[in-house]
Each structure stands twice: as C-alpha cells, then as structure tokens.
Scaffold this active site. Structure first.
Site, PDB file in Angstrom:
ATOM      1  N   ASP A 302       0.809  -1.221   0.000  1.00  0.00           N
ATOM      2  CA  ASP A 302       0.000   0.000   0.000  1.00  0.00           C
ATOM      3  C   ASP A 302       0.842   1.271   0.000  1.00  0.00           C
ATOM      4  O   ASP A 302       0.396   2.300  -0.522  1.00  0.00           O
ATOM      5  CB  ASP A 302      -0.952   0.002   1.195  1.00  0.00           C
ATOM      6  CG  ASP A 302      -2.096  -0.983   1.001  1.00  0.00           C
ATOM      7  OD1 ASP A 302      -2.506  -1.191  -0.153  1.00  0.00           O
ATOM      8  OD2 ASP A 302      -2.579  -1.559   1.993  1.00  0.00           O
ATOM      9  N   TYR A 386      -9.900  -1.008   2.833  1.00  0.00           N
ATOM     10  CA  TYR A 386      -9.420  -0.842   4.206  1.00  0.00           C
ATOM     11  C   TYR A 386      -9.159   0.622   4.537  1.00  0.00           C
ATOM     12  O   TYR A 386      -8.907   1.457   3.658  1.00  0.00           O
ATOM     13  CB  TYR A 386      -8.134  -1.642   4.438  1.00  0.00           C
ATOM     14  CG  TYR A 386      -8.372  -3.025   5.000  1.00  0.00           C
ATOM     15  CD1 TYR A 386      -8.703  -3.198   6.336  1.00  0.00           C
ATOM     16  CD2 TYR A 386      -8.284  -4.154   4.201  1.00  0.00           C
ATOM     17  CE1 TYR A 386      -8.922  -4.464   6.871  1.00  0.00           C
ATOM     18  CE2 TYR A 386      -8.509  -5.426   4.716  1.00  0.00           C
ATOM     19  CZ  TYR A 386      -8.831  -5.570   6.056  1.00  0.00           C
ATOM     20  OH  TYR A 386      -9.056  -6.822   6.580  1.00  0.00           O
TER      21      TYR A 386
END
Length: 651
Positions: A302, A386
């Site tokens: 990420d 998320y």
C-alpha cells in the site's frame, strides 16, 4: 472540545520543515523548464528529498536551506518514466534518470490510471460476455483495479499492468463490496489501455447480502443509552507548536508528512537528549492466502505501489480526534504536479492513559497515585476497502509507542472455503496478513549506537541452582548486518536494546532504548513464492543496517512490479559493521487476519504495533516529578490490610 488553529505558513527555516504549496509550484516549474513535462506526463510520486542526516544535524539557525524534492514522472502515452530530484530553492533539476521497468520495477499506480479502468473493461468483449452469461449488466459493475505483482507472464515484462475484479452495485448508495463477481478477473495493460487476458474460472453466485452499514434498515435503530463524554483542558493543552516543531513535557521533535509514508517524526529528543532521528512506517504489504486461479496474485504494497498517504482523510473534531486538538495540514502534489492541501491531515492532542505509578505503603501509611498522560500524533488513510490509522504516542515516562488501527471493509469473495471465512450468507473473506515495516533511524544519546538481543535464559537445575528456580538475562551484541536478521520469541521475552556504547548512566550501564515487539507472525508465504522475493523485509521481525541516506524503503524504491530482491535483502549483502555505528533499525510487525462474522459489514478496529521503552537511558524513574491530579490522588487515609495488621510479614 475546541480546535487550535495552526500557525500560518512561514518561510522555510529548517531542512525538515513541511512542504509548502509554493515549493510544489516551483518544483513543477523547474521540471517544465527542462522539457520533462508534457500533455501526457503525470506525477507518480512527489515528496521531500531530505538532506543526509549529518547535514541536518549540523544545520544552524539562520543558515540557508536548499529545499529539494524527488519527483517520479510517468508518461501515460508511452509508459516511460523518470526519477528526478529538483531544487525548489534554486529552480535546478539536480538529477534525472529513466527508470528501467524490468530491472527497477514500475512507478506507483496513479489516480488517472485507476479512473479509466471501467471504460477499458467495458470495451473488452471478453469481459462483457463473461458478465452477460452471469446475467449482470456491465454498467452495474464497479471495477477494482489492483497491483499486478510479478508472475510468469512474459508478455507483461516491461508493461504497466493491473488486475481487476468486478463488484456489482445495485443502486447508488449500495456498497458493492457485498456483491463480488467471483471467478472472474481481467488483466489490463495501463499504457495500451486494453484488456490482455480474462480469466473466467468459475460462475459463482453473486452474494445477495447487504453491506450497507450506513443504512438504518441494516443497522437497526441507534442506541439511546450512551451518555456524552467530554474531554476538556480548561487551561489549554500542555504542548506548544511552532511550525512543525512540537514540545511537550520534556519531549521535543518535528513532524513531517509525505504521500508514501504519511506521518513522519523527526529528531525526537527528551530533555535535550536525542533518541530517534527519524521514525516512519516505510512500507506495508497485505499478502492474501487464496491460491485460486483468479486470486493467487493478490498481494498489495500500500505504501510503495499506491502512495497510500495521498488519500489521507481530513480529520474531524469529535470523530477522529477528541479533546483539545491541534491540526496540521499537509501539502502533496496531484497527478499534474499541482499542490494539493489535505486539511487537518495530522491530529495532535493529549490523552489521559490511566495510572502512571502508584504505591500504598504498609510501613509509612503513604498512598500515592499519579496519572499517566500521552501525547498523540495521528493520521488516517483509506486505501480501497481498508482504512488505516497510525498513532504515535509519547509518554510521560519516556516511552515511545506506535499503534496501527485497521478498520474498513474486508476484501470479499463469493466462495468461502479452505482459504476464506464466511462472514455473511454466501459471502467469503480470504485470509490475509497486514505486515508493516517501521524504519527507526536511531540516535540514542548520539549517532553511534549498537543493538543487543536480550532474552531470558533458563539455568539448569544443579550446582548453583539446586532448587531449579533460577533464570537469568542473556545479552548478545549484534555486530554485523548478517547477524541482525532476527525473529521475535515470546517464549524467552526477546527484546532488542538499542544502546550507545559511548554513553553510560550513573550505574555504569550503556544508555539505551528497548524495542519491545508484539511477536506476531511474519510473512507466511512459501520461500519460493513471488511475494516472498518481493516482500523479503517481512520475513524477519528485525533488521539492522548501517545508515545510508539512499536506503529508505525496505522493499526498494520502485515496488510496483519489482521482480524482487530489492531493499533490505540487497543492502545487507554488504554485511557492514553495526556495532557502535550510525545505524537504522527496521521492525516488521502486523496481524494475520482470519475474518470473523463480526468483521462484517464494517470491521471494528484491529490493533497492532510496538513499543520503544527506555532501559538505562535514565538513572531513575523520570516521572517522579509528575504532580498529583487536581488536588486529588494525594496521600490520605491509613493503609490497612493483612500486611499492615500483621507487622508487614506478608503471611
């Protein structure tokens, strides 16, 4: 609750000042002036290029500051990219080189590429036919493009790729994560803007469950039993902020922010004594466990692949932060190189944290309690399904802690089974890990530090230990980089002490700070796997390297489609000495997630992190001078109990 307004921006006075909008503009103008920009060129990365540590430590107030920025430029039309460093002070492009994708990896994926994916998919006859045979209208499908990784596809070498899933959205307010179109994935060439391959492995029923956690029909009526909690500081907060410099109860540090790491802390010291030169989360990887033909490649970096902090939330008083809050804005660059301000990106405040120290003495009758308090620095960023919150804490007793909060929505599938949990009727959530790498550039009472591995050691029963109760502390100095690739071990309470061999406390011990790990699982993927090669940093809880200003990211500079071996595994091949040197400590921590029904439709926060705790850094408890709270918690009343009544023998 009140909000303290941040001070208006001032001229750069320190090499670690936060980025300003004017600096972004000047950097872009410099790149444009030498012909590096054009109609199809976009900024894939932009962040401060911090000066080397010795230069920053030698900086004196009033000295000139050359503000440099690193910009990675991507030509959407050709796929070519350039890694540049530019001075916003002089307007000079300091360095440039063209990135070699097969060797270096690709620049991160940017918004302009994400935004075109649905059009590309819907132009593919193979994709639309696969949806049609499932009875799904392509217009109702939201595409989720994800980083491709590196696998045995020769036609992908040197090409910018993503792999895309589809999720059906039944109406405008419907959360499509509840309706995965499983058994189907498309491979997309971003430069060519075309689908290169569709894997249609199975027709799986699209789950009908609702994921609309914001719909009263799903949640039911709101509770009416919770009474208000108000956090007030009538005299204001105890910390002061000057630009990005924060002082609080002996602590002194600078706050930074960039789109790859998010919140960074710099030059952390206590009572003028340095502890950490720079602290950040330098990478994270989310490897998934499902080996199905459409999912085996799911592994996301990420930070390195998405620059996840560019999506940081603008925090809201009373929602994300509670109490007397000071916010800092963060300036980044958008795809076109224009400055973008994230309002209230960083939240700073104090929190009560229970008991700091306490004792009720049976001999003297004294009863003393002091309250613990911590200074909080935080930001939150959503990335896909998320949401991650990063909370750095400084405590009154000299402790430093990082807590990561994971929430949001679990990634879903339509096929619960051996590698996924059923979280709602017919709805699966594949098993996965969230593994973070903290980069801790240590300066414990100076730049020459060392690391000792410290753990408990049982002593065999026999001579010297006739009753078998003895255990002792074993300390091992990690002398070279090859020796400093270590696993945590809770069975022997293993910690790592970062010490300064040149500085001793009043007892003659090396001053130090202990890295206390949670000791959860590291990367579980097989050693022969692609993700193991690309995320080798996540295979050890601890790495220690000799400081090098160019070694910043544990999986390498260009993580997207990197073939592997970059970053920490490459650097430690030099096997440099780390005993009494300028060192960087890298700590892997995180969670292994077997999703629960309770994680649906939105996941309660899951926590992970680590602690840096003083060990011999102080000569005694540094929080003895903390006063009793508001006239309470003072000595009063006689101590009673069996010990007092029986003369203190404790029997």
């Amino acid at each position: 609750m009140t909000t303290l307004e941040a001070r208006p921006g001032t001229a750069v006075a320190h090499p670690l000042d936060m980025t300003s909008a004017g600096e972004v503009d000047r950097a872009r103008a410099a790149l444009d002036a030498v012909g590096l920009l054009g109609e199809t060129v976009r900024f894939a990365f932009f962040a401060p290029e911090e000066p080397p540590k010795p230069d920053v430590l030698a900086h004196a107030d009033g000295e000139a500051v050359d503000r440099r920025f690193r910009a990675v430029l991507l030509d959407l039309a050709t796929g070519r990219s350039w890694d540049t460093v530019v001075s916003a002070t002089s307007g000079e492009v300091v360095s440039r080189r063209e990135v070699d994708p097969p060797r270096d990896g690709q620049p991160p994926i940017i918004d302009a590429e994400f935004e075109m994916i649905e059009d590309v998919l819907n132009a593919s006859e193979e994709w639309t036919q696969a949806l049609a045979k499932r009875g799904i209208d392509p217009a109702s499908v939201r595409a989720v493009p994800l980083s491709a990784g590196v696998y045995d596809y020769p036609d992908e070498v040197g090409h910018r790729m993503v792999r895309a899933f589809g999720f059906r959205q039944d109406h405008e307010r419907d959360h499509p994560w509840a309706h995965p179109v499983d058994g189907l994935v498309a491979y997309v060439d971003l430069t060519a803007r075309r689908v290169t391959r569709v894997i249609d492995a199975a027709e799986v029923p699209v789950p009908a469950t609702s994921g609309n956690f914001d719909d009263p029909a799903v949640t039911g009526p709101a509770r009416t039993t919770l009474k208000p909690i108000e956090i007030t500081q009538p005299e204001g907060p105890s910390f002061t902020v000057e630009g990005n410099r924060v002082r609080w109860e002996g602590w002194d540090l600078r706050v930074g922010f960039n789109e790859r790491e998010g919140l960074t802390l710099h030059q952390i010291s206590y009572d003028g004594r340095p502890i950490v030169y720079r602290a950040s989360v330098a990478e994270m990887v989310v490897p998934y466990a499902d080996p199905a033909p459409v999912r085996f490649w799911q592994n996301y970096f990420d930070c390195g692949e998405y620059m996840f902090a560019r999506y940081a939330d603008s925090l809201q008083l009373g929602c994300d932060c509670l109490g007397e809050i000071h916010y800092l804005d963060a300036v980044i660059a958008d795809d076109l190189g224009a400055p973008k301000t994230i309002t209230n990106a960083i939240c700073m405040h104090e929190e009560d944290y229970g008991v700091l120290w306490k004792h009720s003495d049976m001999f003297t009758g004294s009863r003393e309690t002091r309250r613990q308090r911590r200074m909080v620095f935080s930001f939150f960023t959503p990335i896909g399904n998320y949401d991650y919150g990063f909370y750095w804490y400084l405590y009154l007793d000299g402790t430093i802690q990082l807590e990561v909060k994971a929430t949001g929505i679990v990634f879903t599938s339509g096929s619960p089974g051996e590698y996924a949990a059923e979280v709602a009727p017919g709805l699966g959530a594949p098993f996965h890990q969230h593994l973070f790498s903290a980069r801790l550039d240590m300066t414990v009472d100076g730049v020459r530090n060392a690391v000792d591995e410290v753990q408990a050691e049982r002593v065999p029963m026999g001579e010297g230990n006739p009753y078998g109760n003895a255990f002792r502390k074993r300390r091992t100095r990690l002398a070279r980089e090859s020796q400093a690739q270590r696993q945590a071990d809770g069975s022997v309470v293993r910690t790592w002490h970062i010490v300064n061999p040149e500085k001793q406390n009043a007892l003659g011990q090396d001053v130090g700070y202990a890295l206390v790990p949670e000791g959860k699982a590291t990367l579980l993927a097989d050693e022969a796997s692609s993700i193991h090669a690309r995320a080798t940093f996540a295979t050890n809880h601890l790495w220690v390297t000799r400081y090098d200003a160019a070694q910043r990211y544990p999986a390498g500079d260009f993580v997207n489609q990197n073939p592997g071996g970059a970053g920490l595994p490459a650097w430690v091949q030099a096997d440099r000495e780390i005993d009494g040197e300028d060192i960087v400590v890298w700590h892997t921590f995180g969670t292994t997630h077997f999703p629960r029904p309770e994680d649906w439709p939105v996941m309660p926060v899951d926590y992970t992190g680590f602690t840096l705790k003083p060990v011999g850094f102080f000569d005694r408890n540094p929080a003895l001078d903390v006063p009793a709270t508001g006239g309470h918690c003072t000595a009063g009343g006689e101590v009673t109990g069996p010990g007092k009544e029986r003369g203190g023998d404790g029997d």
